[in-house]
Design a protein around this motif. Sequence first.
Motif, short mmCIF file in Angstrom:
data_model
loop_
_atom_site.label_atom_id
_atom_site.label_comp_id
_atom_site.label_asym_id
_atom_site.label_seq_id
_atom_site.Cartn_x
_atom_site.Cartn_y
_atom_site.Cartn_z
N ALA A 21 0.77 -1.31 -0.22
CA ALA A 21 0.11 0.05 -0.05
C ALA A 21 0.92 0.92 0.35
O ALA A 21 0.12 2.64 -1.01
N VAL A 22 1.61 1.17 0.79
CA VAL A 22 3.00 2.25 1.22
C VAL A 22 3.64 2.55 -0.32
O VAL A 22 3.59 3.75 -0.92
N ARG A 23 3.63 0.92 -0.95
CA ARG A 23 4.67 1.99 -2.43
C ARG A 23 3.35 2.21 -3.16
O ARG A 23 4.09 3.27 -4.21
N TYR A 24 2.83 2.04 -3.34
CA TYR A 24 2.01 2.54 -4.40
C TYR A 24 1.61 4.20 -4.22
O TYR A 24 1.25 4.12 -5.29
N GLY A 25 1.46 4.48 -2.49
CA GLY A 25 1.05 5.40 -2.17
C GLY A 25 2.28 6.83 -3.14
O GLY A 25 1.93 7.99 -3.69
N ARG A 26 3.48 6.08 -2.75
CA ARG A 26 3.97 7.05 -2.76
C ARG A 26 4.82 6.79 -4.63
O ARG A 26 5.46 7.96 -4.79
N GLU A 27 4.61 5.82 -5.06
CA GLU A 27 4.72 5.64 -6.65
C GLU A 27 3.73 7.03 -7.23
O GLU A 27 4.20 7.51 -8.20
N ILE A 28 2.22 6.98 -6.59
CA ILE A 28 1.75 8.02 -6.86
C ILE A 28 2.43 9.36 -6.60
O ILE A 28 2.03 10.38 -7.76
N LEU A 29 2.38 9.55 -5.57
CA LEU A 29 3.13 10.88 -5.79
C LEU A 29 4.40 11.07 -6.77
O LEU A 29 4.37 12.64 -6.84
N SER A 30 5.02 9.88 -6.40
CA SER A 30 6.83 10.62 -7.33
C SER A 30 5.74 10.19 -8.84
O SER A 30 6.14 11.51 -9.53
N ARG A 31 4.91 10.16 -9.56
CA ARG A 31 4.03 9.93 -11.21
C ARG A 31 4.05 11.65 -10.56
O ARG A 31 3.61 12.49 -11.77
N ALA A 32 2.69 11.65 -10.30
CA ALA A 32 2.62 13.13 -10.08
C ALA A 32 3.26 14.70 -9.67
O ALA A 32 3.22 15.52 -9.97
N GLY A 33 4.42 14.33 -9.22
CA GLY A 33 6.05 15.13 -9.93
C GLY A 33 5.62 15.74 -8.32
O GLY A 33 6.03 16.91 -7.54
N VAL A 34 5.21 15.35 -7.43
CA VAL A 34 5.05 15.49 -5.62
C VAL A 34 6.08 15.96 -5.27
O VAL A 34 6.77 14.94 -4.84
N GLU A 35 7.06 16.95 -4.96
CA GLU A 35 8.25 16.96 -4.05
C GLU A 35 7.99 17.10 -2.52
O GLU A 35 7.16 17.55 -2.15
N HIS A 36 9.31 16.60 -1.99
CA HIS A 36 9.19 17.29 -0.72
C HIS A 36 8.60 16.24 -0.08
O HIS A 36 7.76 16.92 0.57
N SER A 37 7.76 14.90 -0.31
CA SER A 37 6.55 13.80 0.35
C SER A 37 7.15 13.13 1.04
O SER A 37 8.14 12.18 0.65
N ASP A 38 6.36 12.81 1.97
CA ASP A 38 6.33 11.49 2.28
C ASP A 38 5.36 10.42 2.97
O ASP A 38 3.83 11.35 2.81
N LEU A 39 5.14 9.68 2.47
CA LEU A 39 3.98 8.97 3.06
C LEU A 39 3.82 7.81 3.80
O LEU A 39 4.29 6.44 3.69
N ASP A 40 3.39 7.17 4.80
CA ASP A 40 2.86 6.86 5.13
C ASP A 40 1.89 5.62 6.04
O ASP A 40 0.85 6.35 6.36
N ALA A 41 1.62 4.50 6.73
CA ALA A 41 0.46 4.68 7.02
C ALA A 41 1.06 3.82 8.35
O ALA A 41 1.57 2.80 8.60
N SER A 42 -0.21 3.41 9.30
CA SER A 42 -0.14 2.75 10.37
C SER A 42 -1.66 2.25 10.94
O SER A 42 -2.24 2.28 9.98
N TYR A 43 -1.80 1.63 11.65
CA TYR A 43 -3.01 0.93 12.59
C TYR A 43 -4.39 2.12 12.36
O TYR A 43 -4.00 3.16 12.84
N GLY A 44 -5.20 1.77 11.40
CA GLY A 44 -6.43 2.70 11.72
C GLY A 44 -5.83 4.06 10.54
O GLY A 44 -6.80 5.21 10.71
N ALA A 45 -5.26 4.57 10.76
CA ALA A 45 -4.81 6.00 9.55
C ALA A 45 -3.73 5.61 8.63
O ALA A 45 -2.44 4.76 8.50
N VAL A 46 -3.78 6.84 7.77
CA VAL A 46 -2.44 6.54 6.81
C VAL A 46 -2.36 8.28 6.11
O VAL A 46 -3.27 9.60 6.36
#
Length: 450
Positions: A21-46
């Motif tokens: 799930a995290v890989r999908y989210g991060r690659e979407i951000l990269s594909r969209a050209g969003v710089e200086h970003s990070d994504l992670d998932a914990s129990y109950g939230a992204v």
Amino acid sequence: MDFAARITATVVANGGTVAEAVRYGREILSRAGVEHSDLDASYGAVGINWLDPDGRPRLRMERVDSYGFDYGVLTRASNIAADYIQGVTTLSEARGHLAEIGTTAKSWSKKVTVIATAAAGAAAPLVYGGDWIVSIAGVISYLTLVFLMQKLGQLRWPSFFIQIAAGVLATAAAAAMRLLDPDVDPTSVVISIIIIMMAGMASTSAVQDTITGHYMHGLGRIYEGLVNTAGLVVGVRLGAGLFSALGVPLPVTNDVSMASIPLWLMLIAAAFVAVGNGIILQSPARVVFPTAMLAMLVYAVYAALSTGQGADAWARGAAAFAAGIGTAILPRWVKAPSSAMSITSFLVLLPGTLLYQGIWGSSLSGGQALYYLSSAFIAALSLAAGLMVGQYVGVVVLNALKVARNRIFTPVFSSLASNHPLTRRGGATSNATDSAPTGDGEHHDGDGAR
């Protein structure tokens, strides 16, 4: 941001691993050209954090209200993400597809799903030593149980109490069988009915998340499985006590054992279990039947190495290794994430019954609880580790043979931490200024702690 957060939450809420799930989210951000970003998932939230054009930190959260297994939604969400990442669809088109995912037609019709549920209800008692009369009761009980879960879920009952209701329903079926045939073993009837409610899938998936460094999410899912299993035990004991008081004695115990079945028949049963579970969980047909073939191979490996003692850790691990190789190779053809196939391929080896026996044994003497709970953990760890190593070997072999593969559906073999704790000079943190999307098996400095 919204699309990346929703895709990640959808994948992790419907049976995908956090790493996927995290890989999908991060690659979407990269594909969209969003710089200086990070994504992670914990129990109950992204969560997504990034810097706006003025350099101010921003945060986007997506809540995950509940976790379950819907491989149809998981597969569609993964394909929506893959199409956008690979440039097949635009962002607006991808967001539109994701918005429609809840109303998209199911992989299997309601009639087929009911038939698969009935077949599972008929087969389970045979595996645990029941006869054809118990199988008929199993069909009725399975269908009633699924209807009960749906209705109580719509009323937003806590899952703990839904589990209690399932336990009481199972004892009601056992009581009915005892009235028809006093020689029926009530334990085998109860187990064959509540087997689908046990936490084998959730606990194994949780251990896999923990291995990849997502400790909060993994431990949260493990605790969820323990609580839900405790609900089953409470329901079964409550029902047994109630019917015994009404004059129908139910000597239910935690002594769970499978019937002595020839290997060839068990291989067929493993395939049918995989097909039935795949249909119930709405896996597409292109995923269900290859997974059934893989399930036969996995059980054959287990049967060849099994000693029949405790968790059979090495035998389960070797079987999961075979499943891992298969789920590293097959996704490129069926266009589905490996998590939609992996656990289904070794359903009959999941530690749900061991976990149930451990919770039940917590009130008994002789150390039964510790034995069964430790066996359940060892079994889940063996399955998760064997699966991941098999997937890694499968990917390495594909790369060595220069076989073209879809990287989006390639299993993830990486951890949040960039190296082992004993080799680090210090801890690591990450923020929106130094994060980067992860790739297949790649490690990135600065992804250690969030």
